[in-house]
Design an enzyme around this catalytic site. Structure first.
Site: not given
Ligand code: PAF
Length: 306
Positions: A187, A195, A257
């Site tokens: 992840k 991001n 995010s």
């Molecule tokens: O942090 C995020 O935004 C999410 O984990 C992801 C999977 C990149 C989707 O926007």
């Protein structure tokens, strides 16, 4: 099972509400007072697939109002993990568990400064949610949740199986794994590849795929992070770059995010994502120039917020 959700942003509110809907006793805790008041006055409104429903759930901005919990789910930003864990530690009895499904790496290790490592559960979730306003969220997407004890020992599966069963019953399909580290690393690679790039450029996740040049920056950041994982003895997925691109495609219309944090001039989770790779690489003597650059640029951006 009494559950306290520490951090009632989009994801914390969503998990709390799904659990409350199936009869679990849940309390949401957050310092965002308007959100807490709205939830207590009119319930939490959840938009999902063009329908809106309202879930009645207890919420508070005062940790003394939460009472004893068997499980504390930490859903604050990684920058707030330490204070959130301190709060959770006061709520949990001697056999209570703490669960992190947060973005980034290092959250479980921070928790271990305050909580017996044998009681720390870590994992990832593919559910997505967005805050629409006080008392209102959108459940943007569903997917598997995977959890495991951070320091697995005897009887580990038995300890956390009830959590997985409770989550699955609530529509949060959850699998328990013996070794959760590769899951959290995989992840992390997704966040490493999406991001910071989206946050710096203002693009949505899907637009990361439009230009070969952007894909190349993402690929290089992910490959660097994979080499760090390997040096730490963690086997990440061989198709990590393709997987990152698949997630960018699957969440094409979302702003990551970190992108949302930058847009709102909030501190980002860079330290737990690309910054984590840079710190690890420094210890290992590995070159990670792309992660270093992405980290430096995000740090610069947030330093100059007005
Ligand atoms: O942090 C995020 O935004 C999410 O984990 C992801 C999977 C990149 C989707 O926007």
């Amino acid at each position: 099972m009494r559950i306290a959700v520490v951090g009632a942003g989009a994801m914390g509110s969503l998990f709390g509400a799904l659990l409350a809907e199936t009869g679990t006793e849940v309390c949401l805790y957050d310092v965002w007072i308007d959100h807490i008041n709205a939830i207590n006055q009119s319930g939490l409104r959840i938009e999902h697939q063009n329908q809106t429903r309202t879930v009645s759930i207890h919420a508070t901005a005062d940790p003394n109002q939460i009472g004893r919990a068997d499980l504390a789910i930490i859903f604050v930003k990684s920058t707030q993990t330490a204070p959130a864990t301190r709060t959770a530690a006061q709520l949990l009895g001697t056999d209570g568990l703490i669960l992190t499904l947060q973005n980034g790496m290092g959250n479980a290790d921070i928790m271990a400064q305050f909580i017996d490592p044998a009681r720390i559960v870590a994992g990832t979730t593919a559910h997505g949610a967005t805050v629409l306003g006080p008392g209102r969220i959108r459940h943007a997407g569903s997917g598997p949740t995977v959890i495991g004890l951070w320091a697995p020992g005897e009887g580990a599966q038995t300890l956390i199986q009830p959590i997985a069963a409770r989550f699955t019953q609530a529509g949060i399909e959850t699998e328990v794994v013996a070794d959760v580290r590769p899951v959290v690393w995989n992840k992390l690679l997704v966040n490493v590849g999406i991001n910071a790039i989206t946050a710096l450029t203002g693009i949505k996740n899907g637009q990361l795929l439009d230009l070969a040049a952007t894909r190349e920056v993402s690929r290089a950041a992910v490959e660097e992070a994979r080499s760090v994982a390997q040096a730490r003895g963690v086997q990440t997925r061989g198709d990590a770059v393709a997987h990152v691109f698949q997630i960018a495609e699957a969440t094409a219309l979302n702003r990551s995010s970190m992108g949302q944090d930058v847009d709102a001039r909030r501190p980002t989770e860079i330290d737990a994502i690309n910054g984590f790779i840079v710190r690890e690489a420094r210890q290992l003597g590995l070159p990670v120039p792309v992660n270093q650059t992405l980290t430096a640029l995000i740090e610069t951006l947030q330093f100059h917020y007005e």
